[in-house]
Design a protein around this motif. Sequence first.
Motif, PDB file in Angstrom:
ATOM      1  N   CYS A 157      -2.655   5.074  -5.106  1.00 30.32           N
ATOM      2  CA  CYS A 157      -2.291   4.027  -5.462  1.00 30.32           C
ATOM      3  C   CYS A 157      -2.071   2.720  -5.607  1.00 30.32           C
ATOM      4  N   LEU A 158      -2.880   1.984  -5.068  1.00 32.61           N
ATOM      5  CA  LEU A 158      -3.406   0.589  -4.950  1.00 32.61           C
ATOM      6  C   LEU A 158      -4.084   0.473  -6.131  1.00 32.61           C
ATOM      7  N   ASN A 159      -4.015  -0.601  -6.936  1.00 36.05           N
ATOM      8  CA  ASN A 159      -4.685  -1.618  -7.153  1.00 36.05           C
ATOM      9  C   ASN A 159      -5.788  -2.214  -6.492  1.00 36.05           C
ATOM     10  N   SER A 160      -7.057  -2.254  -7.134  1.00 33.08           N
ATOM     11  CA  SER A 160      -7.584  -3.068  -6.527  1.00 33.08           C
ATOM     12  C   SER A 160      -7.922  -4.088  -5.450  1.00 33.08           C
ATOM     13  N   GLY A 161      -7.503  -4.814  -4.817  1.00 29.92           N
ATOM     14  CA  GLY A 161      -7.403  -5.639  -3.651  1.00 29.92           C
ATOM     15  C   GLY A 161      -6.048  -5.601  -3.714  1.00 29.92           C
ATOM     16  N   GLY A 162      -5.166  -4.459  -3.577  1.00 20.66           N
ATOM     17  CA  GLY A 162      -3.608  -4.464  -3.843  1.00 20.66           C
ATOM     18  C   GLY A 162      -3.625  -4.225  -1.679  1.00 20.66           C
ATOM     19  N   LEU A 163      -2.135  -4.697  -1.257  1.00 18.99           N
ATOM     20  CA  LEU A 163      -2.261  -5.009   0.097  1.00 18.99           C
ATOM     21  C   LEU A 163      -1.044  -3.757   0.426  1.00 18.99           C
ATOM     22  N   LEU A 164      -0.986  -3.025   1.454  1.00 21.10           N
ATOM     23  CA  LEU A 164      -0.818  -2.409   2.156  1.00 21.10           C
ATOM     24  C   LEU A 164      -0.160  -1.963   3.335  1.00 21.10           C
ATOM     25  N   PHE A 165       1.163  -2.299   3.524  1.00 18.95           N
ATOM     26  CA  PHE A 165       1.978  -2.485   4.656  1.00 18.95           C
ATOM     27  C   PHE A 165       2.516  -1.400   5.690  1.00 18.95           C
ATOM     28  N   LEU A 166       2.578  -0.954   6.856  1.00 18.49           N
ATOM     29  CA  LEU A 166       2.792   0.202   7.575  1.00 18.49           C
ATOM     30  C   LEU A 166       4.067   0.033   8.892  1.00 18.49           C
ATOM     31  N   SER A 167       4.561   0.383   8.686  1.00 14.95           N
ATOM     32  CA  SER A 167       5.368   0.161  10.287  1.00 14.95           C
ATOM     33  C   SER A 167       6.293   1.457  10.736  1.00 14.95           C
ATOM     34  N   GLY A 168       6.560   1.302  11.490  1.00 10.01           N
ATOM     35  CA  GLY A 168       7.538   2.613  12.343  1.00 10.01           C
ATOM     36  C   GLY A 168       6.842   3.270  13.394  1.00 10.01           C
ATOM     37  N   PHE A 169       5.587   2.562  13.912  1.00 13.67           N
ATOM     38  CA  PHE A 169       5.424   3.537  15.187  1.00 13.67           C
ATOM     39  C   PHE A 169       5.020   2.373  16.161  1.00 13.67           C
ATOM     40  N   TYR A 170       3.864   3.476  16.709  1.00 15.62           N
ATOM     41  CA  TYR A 170       4.346   2.637  18.156  1.00 15.62           C
ATOM     42  C   TYR A 170       2.929   2.185  17.982  1.00 15.62           C
ATOM     43  N   LEU A 171       2.498   0.516  19.688  1.00 17.65           N
ATOM     44  CA  LEU A 171       1.243   0.445  18.997  1.00 17.65           C
ATOM     45  C   LEU A 171      -0.052   1.187  19.706  1.00 17.65           C
ATOM     46  N   GLN A 172       0.359   2.579  20.661  1.00 16.22           N
ATOM     47  CA  GLN A 172      -0.342   3.573  20.871  1.00 16.22           C
ATOM     48  C   GLN A 172      -0.799   4.715  19.967  1.00 16.22           C
ATOM     49  N   ASP A 173      -0.093   4.618  18.604  1.00 16.40           N
ATOM     50  CA  ASP A 173      -0.429   5.114  17.250  1.00 16.40           C
ATOM     51  C   ASP A 173      -1.888   4.230  16.242  1.00 16.40           C
ATOM     52  N   LEU A 174      -1.785   3.110  17.294  1.00 18.15           N
ATOM     53  CA  LEU A 174      -2.170   2.008  15.563  1.00 18.15           C
ATOM     54  C   LEU A 174      -4.538   2.575  15.934  1.00 18.15           C
ATOM     55  N   ASP A 175      -4.500   3.009  16.621  1.00 12.67           N
ATOM     56  CA  ASP A 175      -6.547   3.720  16.488  1.00 12.67           C
ATOM     57  C   ASP A 175      -5.946   4.625  15.448  1.00 12.67           C
ATOM     58  N   ALA A 176      -4.730   5.568  15.320  1.00 10.15           N
ATOM     59  CA  ALA A 176      -5.109   7.311  14.373  1.00 10.15           C
ATOM     60  C   ALA A 176      -4.500   6.854  12.933  1.00 10.15           C
ATOM     61  N   ILE A 177      -3.674   5.486  12.970  1.00 14.42           N
ATOM     62  CA  ILE A 177      -3.353   4.697  11.424  1.00 14.42           C
ATOM     63  C   ILE A 177      -4.105   3.941  10.919  1.00 14.42           C
ATOM     64  N   SER A 178      -5.382   3.446  11.738  1.00 17.76           N
ATOM     65  CA  SER A 178      -6.447   2.633  10.966  1.00 17.76           C
ATOM     66  C   SER A 178      -7.280   3.981  11.102  1.00 17.76           C
ATOM     67  N   SER A 179      -7.802   4.462  11.266  1.00 15.40           N
ATOM     68  CA  SER A 179      -8.635   5.475  11.014  1.00 15.40           C
ATOM     69  C   SER A 179      -8.843   5.634  10.546  1.00 15.40           C
ATOM     70  N   LYS A 180      -7.356   6.340   9.784  1.00 17.76           N
ATOM     71  CA  LYS A 180      -7.041   7.017   8.771  1.00 17.76           C
ATOM     72  C   LYS A 180      -6.637   6.267   7.417  1.00 17.76           C
TER      73      LYS A 180
END
Length: 278
Positions: free
Chosen positions: A231-254
């Motif tokens: 759904c993001l246009n080229s150059g678009g921004l995605l802001f995500l929250s609602g999770f812990y620091l230890q979940d960052l690797d899984a979120i970023s990998s996805k």
Amino acid sequence: MPILIYIEYHFNIVPKQPATDILIAELGDAGFESFVENESGLLAYIQKIDWKEDILDDLLITQNTDFKIFWSSKEIEQQNWNAEWEKNFHPIKVDDRCVVRAPFHDAEDVEYDIIIEPKMSFGTGHHETTYMMLQHILDTNFEGKSVLDMGCGTGVLAILAKMKGAGATDAIDIDEWCFLNSKENIERNNCGSIQVYQGDSGLLKGKKYDIIIANINRNILLEDIPVYANCLNSGGLLFLSGFYLQDLDAISSKCEAYNLKFEKKLEKNNWISVKYVN
């Protein structure tokens, strides 16, 4: 007019998160009307006519051995309940630029003054994830951008985005309380051009946005990141929250699997909020 009698529950919760958020969701399903977070945990209120002695028996969170939850209860009149709610709901100031307050608070001299009546919805700025998402929005150019606030709760993030000049803006939440509460708060802040929908990511088919904001939880984010990327246009921004620091690797990998590049993160009490670029 008869005085409404409420039952007040005082929950002591260790550790407070994510148990408090889970408890609020379960209590809402059980018929509780309003909640106030405090230093020790949570105050929760239900009308006496809707209360039953075994109302807490089916709560799953109280059976989770990862948390310790103790509670007591008492009857109070509606007048006292309102006073308690107002006493405990304090305005939130973000980076000296934005204040999130209830209607009974006095206005403050800031760039963005947001009035929120939370009712049973989430997102007042008191929770770390909402606070950090407000910080991201303050630091981002929204002028003329098309925006999606996914899991909008009270609508506070969409409201700030619109105050910062956002163009076409959608706000979506699967919960009916959140849907109705967002509509009320959007009208209260004169942001009536924000379109509010009740549903999930299935509503996003064929939609395109310059900026997507999603403050939900780890599992839903992992499931919906492919949809957001599409759904993001080229150059678009995605802001995500609602999770812990230890979940960052899984979120970023996805995110990386769908060509969304990590750009910035904020941390607050082990909660995290992250910015990605398409």
